[in-house]
Design an enzyme around this catalytic site. Sequence first.
Site, PDB file in Angstrom:
ATOM      1  N   LEU A  13       1.211  -1.141   0.292  1.00 55.41           N
ATOM      2  CA  LEU A  13       0.316  -0.260  -0.234  1.00 55.41           C
ATOM      3  C   LEU A  13       0.503   1.771   0.135  1.00 55.41           C
ATOM      4  CD1 LEU A  13      -2.689  -1.249   3.012  1.00 55.41           C
ATOM      5  CD2 LEU A  13      -3.244  -0.941  -0.241  1.00 55.41           C
ATOM      6  N   SER A  14      -0.192   2.162  -0.350  1.00 54.34           N
ATOM      7  CA  SER A  14       0.680   4.226  -0.122  1.00 54.34           C
ATOM      8  C   SER A  14       1.326   3.783   1.751  1.00 54.34           C
ATOM      9  CB  SER A  14       0.323   4.686  -0.837  1.00 54.34           C
ATOM     10  OG  SER A  14       0.564   6.027  -0.495  1.00 54.34           O
ATOM     11  N   GLY A  15       2.798   4.633   1.227  1.00 53.48           N
ATOM     12  CA  GLY A  15       2.739   4.218   2.722  1.00 53.48           C
ATOM     13  C   GLY A  15       3.220   3.226   3.905  1.00 53.48           C
ATOM     14  N   LYS A  18       7.445   1.387   1.111  1.00 48.54           N
ATOM     15  CA  LYS A  18       8.504   0.767  -0.031  1.00 48.54           C
ATOM     16  C   LYS A  18       9.814   1.349  -0.434  1.00 48.54           C
ATOM     17  CE  LYS A  18       4.497   0.808  -2.757  1.00 48.54           C
ATOM     18  NZ  LYS A  18       3.910   1.764  -2.077  1.00 48.54           N
ATOM     19  N   SER A  19       9.145   2.946  -0.752  1.00 50.56           N
ATOM     20  CA  SER A  19      10.711   3.720  -1.237  1.00 50.56           C
ATOM     21  C   SER A  19      11.297   3.475  -0.502  1.00 50.56           C
ATOM     22  CB  SER A  19      10.206   4.871  -1.213  1.00 50.56           C
ATOM     23  OG  SER A  19       8.839   4.996  -2.457  1.00 50.56           O
ATOM     24  N   SER A  86       1.642  -1.270  -7.259  1.00 51.63           N
ATOM     25  CA  SER A  86       1.335  -3.021  -8.270  1.00 51.63           C
ATOM     26  C   SER A  86       0.460  -3.940  -7.149  1.00 51.63           C
ATOM     27  CB  SER A  86       2.822  -3.752  -8.571  1.00 51.63           C
ATOM     28  OG  SER A  86       3.241  -3.711  -7.724  1.00 51.63           O
TER      29      SER A  86
END
Length: 187
Positions: A13-15, A18-19, A86
């Site tokens: 999910l966003s947040g 991952k980054s 994704s």
Amino acid sequence: MANTGFTIWFTGLSGAGKSTLSDALEKRLRQHGRNVEILDGDIVRTHLSKGLGFSREDRDTNIKRIAFVCGLLTRNGVVCISAAISPYREAREWARQEIGNFVEIYVKCPIEVCRDRDVKGLYKLVDEGKIKNFTGVDDPYEEPEHPELIIETNTETIEESMQRILHKLVELEYLDASYLETPISTL
């Protein structure tokens, strides 16, 4: 092994982190002289996938573009790190088949924690009705069924997650044991 290219495919999910994990992994791999490229979902959408929306078809096209670039880099001995939500299993499986040397890592984090971490303010915009079809809220996220690794960023430190990722890459024979010898605290 030293010149074997492979792709790390972070999904979540966003947040979820991952980054953050991508940046830490890139630093560790570069310390060992590896060529590394990160394809971050936000950056890819700005450049490679500009103009795509967030329909299922557009999301799948975005993932196919990322997978195409990852495949090229992987074939040329580069470690490629994809950090894109994704959300759909079918697209991730397509990427796995296209790339070959593929390690799926599910960056698992409860949506409540992702909301609390929301540095971009995206969840707030969803709540205000300014963003529609947001993954995990009003658009599905299909959890991976058989990822090589699950990282739970709400219960692990970055250092713990990095150690688990590196161990998995050594186990899969993409890296040798020397990657485990550099102290994690140097990240």
